[in-house]
Design a protein around this motif. Sequence first.
Motif, PDB file in Angstrom:
ATOM      1  N   HIS A 494       0.852  -1.194   0.000  1.00 24.75           N
ATOM      2  CA  HIS A 494       0.000   0.000   0.000  1.00 24.75           C
ATOM      3  C   HIS A 494       0.891   1.249   0.000  1.00 24.75           C
ATOM      4  N   THR A 495       0.790   2.043  -1.110  1.00 23.61           N
ATOM      5  CA  THR A 495       1.661   3.204  -1.311  1.00 23.61           C
ATOM      6  C   THR A 495       0.832   4.486  -1.341  1.00 23.61           C
ATOM      7  N   CYS A 496       1.354   5.499  -0.703  1.00 26.63           N
ATOM      8  CA  CYS A 496       0.709   6.818  -0.702  1.00 26.63           C
ATOM      9  C   CYS A 496       0.923   7.505  -2.049  1.00 26.63           C
ATOM     10  N   ASP A 497      -0.175   8.024  -2.655  1.00 28.69           N
ATOM     11  CA  ASP A 497      -0.083   8.670  -3.974  1.00 28.69           C
ATOM     12  C   ASP A 497       0.610  10.032  -3.907  1.00 28.69           C
ATOM     13  N   SER A 504       2.382  -1.606   5.067  1.00 29.52           N
ATOM     14  CA  SER A 504       2.001  -3.019   4.996  1.00 29.52           C
ATOM     15  C   SER A 504       0.496  -3.203   5.040  1.00 29.52           C
ATOM     16  N   PHE A 505      -0.229  -2.304   5.699  1.00 24.03           N
ATOM     17  CA  PHE A 505      -1.658  -2.462   5.888  1.00 24.03           C
ATOM     18  C   PHE A 505      -2.409  -1.284   5.257  1.00 24.03           C
ATOM     19  N   LYS A 506      -3.581  -1.592   4.747  1.00 23.77           N
ATOM     20  CA  LYS A 506      -4.408  -0.558   4.134  1.00 23.77           C
ATOM     21  C   LYS A 506      -4.910   0.433   5.179  1.00 23.77           C
ATOM     22  N   SER A 507      -5.206  -0.047   6.377  1.00 23.99           N
ATOM     23  CA  SER A 507      -5.675   0.834   7.451  1.00 23.99           C
ATOM     24  C   SER A 507      -4.595   1.857   7.823  1.00 23.99           C
ATOM     25  N   MET A 513      -3.067   8.998   5.083  1.00 26.61           N
ATOM     26  CA  MET A 513      -3.649   9.934   4.106  1.00 26.61           C
ATOM     27  C   MET A 513      -4.289  11.131   4.790  1.00 26.61           C
ATOM     28  N   LYS A 514      -4.727  10.959   6.036  1.00 28.42           N
ATOM     29  CA  LYS A 514      -5.335  12.081   6.763  1.00 28.42           C
ATOM     30  C   LYS A 514      -4.338  13.208   7.010  1.00 28.42           C
ATOM     31  N   ILE A 515      -3.062  12.896   6.998  1.00 27.28           N
ATOM     32  CA  ILE A 515      -2.036  13.934   7.177  1.00 27.28           C
ATOM     33  C   ILE A 515      -2.067  14.907   6.000  1.00 27.28           C
ATOM     34  N   HIS A 516      -2.340  14.332   4.795  1.00 25.65           N
ATOM     35  CA  HIS A 516      -2.345  15.184   3.597  1.00 25.65           C
ATOM     36  C   HIS A 516      -3.685  15.880   3.400  1.00 25.65           C
ATOM     37  N   THR A 517      -4.785  15.304   3.835  1.00 26.66           N
ATOM     38  CA  THR A 517      -6.118  15.844   3.534  1.00 26.66           C
ATOM     39  C   THR A 517      -6.725  16.626   4.672  1.00 26.66           C
ATOM     40  N   VAL A 518      -6.442  16.325   5.932  1.00 20.52           N
ATOM     41  CA  VAL A 518      -7.100  16.939   7.087  1.00 20.52           C
ATOM     42  C   VAL A 518      -6.135  17.917   7.740  1.00 20.52           C
TER      43      VAL A 518
END
Length: 547
Positions: A494-497, A504-507, A513-518
């Motif tokens: 699982h790689t960050c875009d 290793s985990f999707k969770s 991803m919340k670091i980039h969006t929130v």
Amino acid sequence: MESFMDILFYYNSCLLSTITSGLTFMSFLFIFLSLNHFDVLKNKCNLFSFLSDPMEESEESEELREVKEESEELREVKEESEELREVKEESEELSEVKEESEELREVKEESEELREVKEESEELSEVKEESEELSEVKEESEELSEVKEESEELREVKEESEELREVKEESEELREVKEESEELREVKEESEELREDTSNLKIHLIVHMKKKPYSCSVCGKSFSRLPYLHAHEKTHTGVSEYMCFECEKTFTTATSLKRHQRIHTGEKPYKCSHCDKRFSQSADLKTHERIHTGENLHVCHQCGKSLATKQSLDDHIRIHTGEKPFSCDQCGKRFSQSSHLNVHVRIHTGEKPFSCDQCGKTFITSSNLKIHLIVHMKEKPYSCSVCGKSFSLLRYLHGHEQTHTGVREYMCFECEKTFTTANSLKLHQRIHTGEKPYKCSHCDKRFSRSASLRSHERIHTGEKPYKCSHCDKRFSRSAHLKTHEMIHTGEKPHTCDQCGKSFSFKSTLKRHMKIHTVEKPLKHSLRSRMYRVNSSGPSTEPCGTPY
């Protein structure tokens, strides 16, 4: 000769002892006389000195006479001494004779010993000859024993040959009997075939006559044959005399039990004459062969599909009508076919008659077992043309390809969520309906999916079928195994875009991803700033009041 030698030896011994004693006596006498003679001569010399005396002439004459006598005596003594010397010589000779006699005695003893040795040698030679004769006799006895053994073996061989001859005669008789029995069997089979043909013909004629003279006294259902009626009546009585020892399922007839046991054994004795397909029941084979021959096919009037049996046609028509006459007694679910109901009932009973011969895992249907066997084969012949991912089954590939096309044909009318497969939609709809058809056999908990039930039951049984290939750790779920194996392989799929960081985990990726969006809350930023100030200086009190 021996007695003469003994007498001579005894005589010589006696003579020698006598002579020896006589010589000893004579020696002492000679010495005594010699001493006396010396004194007489001395006196005579003294007398000779007085010869001039005339008075003494007479005395001297007497003395001379005496001297003469003594000289005669001396002469006699001399003679005796010579004789004694001769005797001594004889005694010496006798001593030599004695020595010779002793030597002769020794020789005699040696001769006797030699004679004894000779006798012993003769005896030994005789013994040797006897031993040689005995050794020859022994060799002859050994040869005779070998001959005896060979004769016994030959006797046994003869007896065996006689037995074999008898067996051969019996086998020939049995062969003749077998040939006769085969001929009789062929005749019997022909008669049975004729009987079956006639009985089948009679049974078949009843179909055309459409007569069902045998009716059930309970439900009134009619049958063309009496055995059919008897089998039907057992369904009302509930008597199931025949039980399967594998799954403990009971049956009303022995034929039904025999047919059922082929599920466990996998026996398929009926083979199609047109292809290699095999069947466990003759009726299934006959139905299948109609596909090759095209004989008596039943056609659907709505879609034109041809089916091999009328039962198959009836089941097919229910797809168009939507009729579901078969319902589950436990959950009330309905089915269009009785076979589907039978499979569904196994979910409630927990019956899994199909087992894997490699890992022992059991399954409800044979199709599920076939799908499972592909796991052991580790073959994935179906690959995606877009991403190259491989699959073991074609339907898995079709389901995957829809993720690339974005086509979702199946939509939920409750929440309007779309799905790529009908099965996914069906599982989703249970969220709205609250249906949980799968019940745990250990507790009262129910589940909407069979996989969830299996995972839950492992909590009760403690089963952990999934083993790590890198270590000995085991898991109850395959997802947990995959997660654990990433520790060994270091895989992070699982790689960050936005920043390219892998997880290793999707969770974990979603949390990242919340670091980039929130945006960070003000309270959180002030608290972090206060912590940095406190950590940089010696003071431990806050620099300001948080808002």
